[in-house]
Design an enzyme around this catalytic site. Structure first.
Site, PDB file in Angstrom:
ATOM      1  N   HIS A  14      -7.977  10.661   3.174  1.00 21.52           N
ATOM      2  CA  HIS A  14      -7.485   9.592   4.056  1.00 21.52           C
ATOM      3  C   HIS A  14      -7.741   9.913   5.538  1.00 21.52           C
ATOM      4  O   HIS A  14      -7.530  11.054   5.966  1.00 21.52           O
ATOM      5  CB  HIS A  14      -5.955   9.448   3.911  1.00 21.52           C
ATOM      6  CG  HIS A  14      -5.514   8.617   2.748  1.00 21.52           C
ATOM      7  ND1 HIS A  14      -4.746   9.121   1.726  1.00 21.52           N
ATOM      8  CD2 HIS A  14      -5.694   7.296   2.460  1.00 21.52           C
ATOM      9  CE1 HIS A  14      -4.466   8.155   0.866  1.00 21.52           C
ATOM     10  NE2 HIS A  14      -5.036   7.045   1.274  1.00 21.52           N
ATOM     11  N   GLY A  15      -8.104   8.883   6.279  1.00 22.04           N
ATOM     12  CA  GLY A  15      -8.052   8.963   7.744  1.00 22.04           C
ATOM     13  C   GLY A  15      -9.194   9.695   8.421  1.00 22.04           C
ATOM     14  O   GLY A  15      -9.046  10.107   9.574  1.00 22.04           O
TER      15      GLY A  15
ATOM     16  N   ASP B 246       0.849  -1.196   0.000  1.00 24.35           N
ATOM     17  CA  ASP B 246       0.000   0.000   0.000  1.00 24.35           C
ATOM     18  C   ASP B 246       0.887   1.249   0.000  1.00 24.35           C
ATOM     19  O   ASP B 246       1.792   1.380   0.830  1.00 24.35           O
ATOM     20  CB  ASP B 246      -0.872  -0.050   1.269  1.00 24.35           C
ATOM     21  CG  ASP B 246      -1.975   0.982   1.261  1.00 24.35           C
ATOM     22  OD1 ASP B 246      -2.451   1.351   0.169  1.00 24.35           O
ATOM     23  OD2 ASP B 246      -2.374   1.407   2.363  1.00 24.35           O
ATOM     24  N   HIS B 247       0.623   2.157  -0.924  1.00 28.29           N
ATOM     25  CA  HIS B 247       1.365   3.420  -1.023  1.00 28.29           C
ATOM     26  C   HIS B 247       2.885   3.218  -1.036  1.00 28.29           C
ATOM     27  O   HIS B 247       3.621   3.875  -0.275  1.00 28.29           O
ATOM     28  CB  HIS B 247       0.988   4.390   0.119  1.00 28.29           C
ATOM     29  CG  HIS B 247      -0.417   4.892   0.009  1.00 28.29           C
ATOM     30  ND1 HIS B 247      -0.784   5.874  -0.869  1.00 28.29           N
ATOM     31  CD2 HIS B 247      -1.545   4.533   0.661  1.00 28.29           C
ATOM     32  CE1 HIS B 247      -2.088   6.095  -0.769  1.00 28.29           C
ATOM     33  NE2 HIS B 247      -2.578   5.282   0.149  1.00 28.29           N
TER      34      HIS B 247
ATOM     35  N   GLU C  16      -0.806   5.782  -8.760  1.00 32.01           N
ATOM     36  CA  GLU C  16      -1.682   6.855  -8.253  1.00 32.01           C
ATOM     37  C   GLU C  16      -1.646   8.079  -9.150  1.00 32.01           C
ATOM     38  O   GLU C  16      -0.583   8.618  -9.459  1.00 32.01           O
ATOM     39  CB  GLU C  16      -1.265   7.224  -6.824  1.00 32.01           C
ATOM     40  CG  GLU C  16      -2.125   8.339  -6.217  1.00 32.01           C
ATOM     41  CD  GLU C  16      -2.099   8.369  -4.698  1.00 32.01           C
ATOM     42  OE1 GLU C  16      -1.853   7.315  -4.074  1.00 32.01           O
ATOM     43  OE2 GLU C  16      -2.321   9.464  -4.130  1.00 32.01           O
TER      44      GLU C  16
ATOM     45  N   THR D 128      -8.676   3.159   8.479  1.00 31.57           N
ATOM     46  CA  THR D 128      -8.944   3.878   9.732  1.00 31.57           C
ATOM     47  C   THR D 128     -10.179   3.352  10.468  1.00 31.57           C
ATOM     48  O   THR D 128     -10.158   3.191  11.695  1.00 31.57           O
ATOM     49  CB  THR D 128      -9.119   5.386   9.435  1.00 31.57           C
ATOM     50  OG1 THR D 128      -7.953   5.829   8.734  1.00 31.57           O
ATOM     51  CG2 THR D 128      -9.281   6.191  10.714  1.00 31.57           C
TER      52      THR D 128
ATOM     53  N   SER E 293     -12.639   4.975   4.503  1.00 29.92           N
ATOM     54  CA  SER E 293     -13.263   5.013   5.839  1.00 29.92           C
ATOM     55  C   SER E 293     -14.187   6.204   6.005  1.00 29.92           C
ATOM     56  O   SER E 293     -15.193   6.134   6.707  1.00 29.92           O
ATOM     57  CB  SER E 293     -12.186   5.098   6.935  1.00 29.92           C
ATOM     58  OG  SER E 293     -11.443   3.920   6.990  1.00 29.92           O
TER      59      SER E 293
ATOM     60  N   HIS F 241      -9.139   5.096  -2.473  1.00 30.32           N
ATOM     61  CA  HIS F 241      -8.390   5.229  -1.211  1.00 30.32           C
ATOM     62  C   HIS F 241      -9.202   6.102  -0.263  1.00 30.32           C
ATOM     63  O   HIS F 241     -10.100   6.827  -0.673  1.00 30.32           O
ATOM     64  CB  HIS F 241      -7.029   5.878  -1.475  1.00 30.32           C
ATOM     65  CG  HIS F 241      -6.033   4.919  -2.040  1.00 30.32           C
ATOM     66  ND1 HIS F 241      -4.952   4.468  -1.330  1.00 30.32           N
ATOM     67  CD2 HIS F 241      -5.987   4.299  -3.241  1.00 30.32           C
ATOM     68  CE1 HIS F 241      -4.262   3.629  -2.079  1.00 30.32           C
ATOM     69  NE2 HIS F 241      -4.866   3.510  -3.246  1.00 30.32           N
ATOM     70  N   GLY F 242      -8.830   6.033   1.022  1.00 35.47           N
ATOM     71  CA  GLY F 242      -9.503   6.902   1.993  1.00 35.47           C
ATOM     72  C   GLY F 242     -10.979   6.588   2.130  1.00 35.47           C
ATOM     73  O   GLY F 242     -11.807   7.481   2.316  1.00 35.47           O
TER      74      GLY F 242
HETATM   75  O1  G3H Z   1      -4.340   3.096   1.489  1.00 31.27           O
HETATM   76  C1  G3H Z   1      -5.130   2.951   2.448  1.00 31.27           C
HETATM   77  C2  G3H Z   1      -6.433   3.556   2.445  1.00 31.27           C
HETATM   78  O2  G3H Z   1      -6.556   4.489   1.471  1.00 31.27           O
HETATM   79  C3  G3H Z   1      -7.171   3.683   3.721  1.00 31.27           C
HETATM   80  O3  G3H Z   1      -7.760   4.932   3.957  1.00 31.27           O
HETATM   81  O4  G3H Z   1      -7.737   4.923   6.423  1.00 31.27           O
HETATM   82  O5  G3H Z   1      -9.141   6.512   5.177  1.00 31.27           O
HETATM   83  O6  G3H Z   1      -9.723   4.109   5.191  1.00 31.27           O
HETATM   84  P1  G3H Z   1      -8.643   5.129   5.262  1.00 31.27           P
HETATM   85 ZN    ZN Z   2      -4.555   5.136   0.632  1.00 26.99          ZN
END
Ligand code: G3H
Ligand code: ZN
Length: 340
Positions: free
Chosen positions: A204-205, A82-83, A134, A273, A235, A232-233
């Site tokens: 993210h997060g 991841d990333h 990305e 997250t 959550s 991504h992101g």
């Molecule tokens: O690469 C990981 C994710 O994009 C997780 O994002 O923590 O906002 O769910 P998140």
């Molecule tokens: Zn991510």
């Protein structure tokens, strides 16, 4: 069963109109939670190793956890980086046996991003391992808010108020960082990417699932590339229109939810997250109920159960329940050419 590649899972998801959940392998309990959830749902699943997990557990430990869990799993599992931060790190992961790579070149100018992504795709493809690249930049909530502000937004504000504050403070910036459809075709052709982590409005997060996605942008990127698109992101993304209504979140015409995003062509959904938060909530409750407990497993187990329940709910929402069967092409195991 042996690890499979993300390409095999994502092309099938794309063709059949659902998304595969990608969850972070942050500790043994999270890995177990994801595998148990996927098995109960008969869903394919991606376990991804983040930069934080590499720092926390070390690459060898994180890799070994996922491999061991996948080996005895009754569903297809991908081991994904991841990333990924560099060419070198991607090579290390390839050698370690990852079945899916990622390069996050979002901090680079476009040409540099294409150049490094292409080098990684080239070596990945030599041994049958796909690469996610990305385009645009998916920002972090900490880019806009201090921990104190996040605490305030999550505890003292109603959901509609918090959304409005995020719109005011982060909205324009998040929009300016989104993937440009005019660059997408060239990016995909220039990199040889197998899937595209396109910035389409998520952050993210986030502390709660209250933030809308730009569905118009997902559709434009999809039209320009026809690759599996990765969200991504996730959550922080509102799950359904019903949820938005119930929580008093008003969506604009070009905005939508996770459910809408899957319909628009998202094939991989990264959630980290929210899993971490529900894990912590379970463990915290257990410790409050048994402050004298000396067996850490009795405190962590409720965290694992919370994480498992949330993973199951994402799998159901994404439509990947019952999709564990891999048909058609030769198995990913035989396509991967590195030593096992
Ligand atoms: O690469 C990981 C994710 O994009 C997780 O994002 O923590 O906002 O769910 P998140
Ligand atoms: Zn991510």
């Amino acid at each position: 069963m042996p690890l499979v590649t993300s390409k095999e899972l994502l092309l099938k998801a794309q063709a059949e109109g659902y998304a595969v959940g990608a969850f972070n392998a942050n500790n043994m309990e999270c890995v177990k939670a994801v595998i148990e959830a996927a098995e109960e749902e008969q869903a394919p699943v991606i376990l991804q190793v983040s930069q934080g997990a590499i720092k926390y557990a070390g690459l060898a430990m994180a890799t070994a956890m996922v491999k061991a869990a996948a080996e005895s799993a009754a569903v297809p599992v991908v081991l994904h980086l991841d990333h990924g931060t560099s060419y070198e790190q991607n090579v290390q992961c390839l050698v370690a046996g990852f079945t899916s790579l990622m390069y996050d070149g979002s901090a680079n100018p476009l040409e540099k991003n294409i150049e490094i992504s292409a080098k990684i795709a080239e070596i990945g493809h030599l041994v049958g391992v796909p690469v996610e690249c990305e385009l645009g930049k998916i920002p972090k909530v900490e880019d806009y808010f201090t921990p104190e502000e996040i605490f305030d937004l999550s505890t003292n504000k109603s959901v509609p108020e918090a959304v409005e504050v995020v719109r005011q403070k982060a909205g324009a910036s998040v929009e300016s960082l989104m993937a440009d459809p005019a660059q997408a075709k060239r990016f995909v052709e220039g990199t040889g990417a197998d899937s595209l982590a396109a910035a389409t409005g998520s952050i993210h997060g986030m502390w709660d699932d209250i933030w809308p996605l730009r569905i118009d942008r997902i559709e434009e990127i999809k039209k320009a590339t026809d690759l599996p698109i990765v969200l991504h992101g996730s959550s922080g993304v509102i799950r359904t229109r019903k949820d938005a209504e119930e929580r008093g979140i008003v969506l604009k015409d070009n905005e939508g939810t996770l459910e809408d995003a899957v319909k628009a062509g998202i094939a991989k959904v990264n959630v980290a997250t929210a899993i971490s938060m529900t894990f912590l909530a379970g463990a915290k409750k257990a410790f409050e109920e048994r402050p004298g407990e000396r067996d850490l497993r009795k405190i962590l187990s409720p965290g694992l159960q919370n994480a498992k329940a949330l993973v199951k709910s994402y799998i159901q929402l994404l439509g990947s329940s019952g999709k564990a069967e891999l048909t058609g092409k030769a198995s990913a195991k035989s396509e991967i050419k590195h030593a096992e």
